[in-house]
Design an enzyme around this catalytic site. Sequence first.
Site, PDB file in Angstrom:
ATOM      1  N   LYS A   1      39.009  42.543  46.983  1.00 51.87           N
ATOM      2  CA  LYS A   1      38.321  42.152  45.718  1.00 51.87           C
ATOM      3  C   LYS A   1      39.100  40.744  45.229  1.00 51.87           C
ATOM      4  O   LYS A   1      38.268  39.871  45.124  1.00 51.87           O
ATOM      5  CB  LYS A   1      38.280  43.223  44.640  1.00 51.87           C
ATOM      6  CG  LYS A   1      37.603  44.332  44.795  1.00 51.87           C
ATOM      7  CD  LYS A   1      37.601  45.450  43.516  1.00 51.87           C
ATOM      8  CE  LYS A   1      38.978  45.720  42.996  1.00 51.87           C
ATOM      9  NZ  LYS A   1      39.668  46.742  44.022  1.00 51.87           N
TER      10      LYS A   1
ATOM     11  N   GLU B   1      46.424  41.896  36.680  1.00 53.31           N
ATOM     12  CA  GLU B   1      47.231  42.591  37.685  1.00 53.31           C
ATOM     13  C   GLU B   1      48.328  41.772  38.356  1.00 53.31           C
ATOM     14  O   GLU B   1      49.391  42.346  38.882  1.00 53.31           O
ATOM     15  CB  GLU B   1      46.136  43.018  39.111  1.00 53.31           C
ATOM     16  CG  GLU B   1      46.661  43.849  40.045  1.00 53.31           C
ATOM     17  CD  GLU B   1      45.838  44.172  41.143  1.00 53.31           C
ATOM     18  OE1 GLU B   1      45.895  45.273  41.835  1.00 53.31           O
ATOM     19  OE2 GLU B   1      44.865  43.475  41.231  1.00 53.31           O
TER      20      GLU B   1
ATOM     21  N   GLN C   1      37.515  48.703  39.840  1.00 53.22           N
ATOM     22  CA  GLN C   1      37.799  49.774  40.880  1.00 53.22           C
ATOM     23  C   GLN C   1      36.452  50.729  40.839  1.00 53.22           C
ATOM     24  O   GLN C   1      35.789  50.886  40.104  1.00 53.22           O
ATOM     25  CB  GLN C   1      39.012  50.599  40.269  1.00 53.22           C
ATOM     26  CG  GLN C   1      40.251  49.982  40.201  1.00 53.22           C
ATOM     27  CD  GLN C   1      40.946  49.804  41.741  1.00 53.22           C
ATOM     28  OE1 GLN C   1      40.306  49.957  42.541  1.00 53.22           O
ATOM     29  NE2 GLN C   1      42.358  49.510  41.478  1.00 53.22           N
TER      30      GLN C   1
ATOM     31  N   ARG D   1      34.098  52.877  38.334  1.00 52.67           N
ATOM     32  CA  ARG D   1      35.261  54.009  37.625  1.00 52.67           C
ATOM     33  C   ARG D   1      35.121  53.697  36.244  1.00 52.67           C
ATOM     34  O   ARG D   1      35.148  52.815  35.619  1.00 52.67           O
ATOM     35  CB  ARG D   1      36.617  53.472  38.494  1.00 52.67           C
ATOM     36  CG  ARG D   1      37.663  54.367  37.993  1.00 52.67           C
ATOM     37  CD  ARG D   1      38.893  54.185  38.880  1.00 52.67           C
ATOM     38  NE  ARG D   1      40.194  54.813  38.115  1.00 52.67           N
ATOM     39  CZ  ARG D   1      41.669  54.806  38.550  1.00 52.67           C
ATOM     40  NH1 ARG D   1      41.526  53.689  39.367  1.00 52.67           N
ATOM     41  NH2 ARG D   1      42.366  55.274  38.162  1.00 52.67           N
TER      42      ARG D   1
ATOM     43  N   GLY E   1      30.154  54.796  32.458  1.00 55.84           N
ATOM     44  CA  GLY E   1      28.666  54.375  32.777  1.00 55.84           C
ATOM     45  C   GLY E   1      28.174  53.038  32.157  1.00 55.84           C
ATOM     46  O   GLY E   1      27.181  52.390  32.606  1.00 55.84           O
TER      47      GLY E   1
END
Length: 301
Positions: A128, A153, A271, A290, A293
């Site tokens: 990604k 990250e 993710q 993940r 919704g």
Amino acid sequence: LAKITSEVATSRNAEHHAKQVLDESLKRQVIERAGAAIESAYTSTKSGTALSEDVGGKMLEVSSRGRERKFGSMRDVMSDVTDELQRAREQQRPVAGMNCDFWAINSYLNGFCKSELTIIAARPSIGKSTLARQIAVNVVGREKTGVGIFSVEMSKRQIGQCLACSQSRVSLARLRRGRLSDDEAQRVDAAAQSLQELPIYIDDTPGLTIPQARSAMQRMSREHNIGLWIFDYLQLMTGEGRTTNDAVGYISKNLKALSRTFDVPVVALSQLSRQVETRHDKRPQLSDLRDSGGLEQDADN
């Protein structure tokens, strides 16, 4: 109000006076929030950074109330549509939005379009971040515009190493160990020289919050011509809510709002849940996104 009602005999200047009333109201709200901020600074147990973010968010809320809301008639809307059509015919662009130089993505999305939120999702270590970084480099080259990257990250140094290795086709592991041949070292150096000229701007704030992102976007937009924003990745951002689902939903809703506020495409990495690994074909579905919704309903792509 007393001054206006005592002096104004006609309704001719009603709009002007209404704006005066609104302006005084906004000043009063600024005073109230500034006073509350001073009191919090003396008494709150929050850190200075957290307090400044809270104050900034509340001030932005006040300023947004002061912006004039314009309602468009169908005449105005259709005029914009025909003007856009004329510009498109004159320019003959291969895609309507930002050209990321990946044929399949351009074909499917018609480029990354303004005010749209696009989610790129996959399991860990699929690529990604690599894809997102290459999209940034390609957009800069194709569109001659700046790209802003929020990397929750990885640090700026890590992103720089990955980009240099990607552009020079050199192993990142060998680079970090310092075990490069003379030819590989020259290629990395040449890639670094080329990359440092690109208008890509990186914010690597850990645990990034929406107020922090909004503030950074405002600053970068003023200083640079930013045409695309990338968030890597949204589950590591700090949201609001009692559960992880609530927090991710809060983040996705606000990323969509930011894409509209700044009128630029926003790309966010996400993710996938482990559910995809249990299927025979390993093909992901929207429900595999993940923790929320909300990602399905907030994202345009």
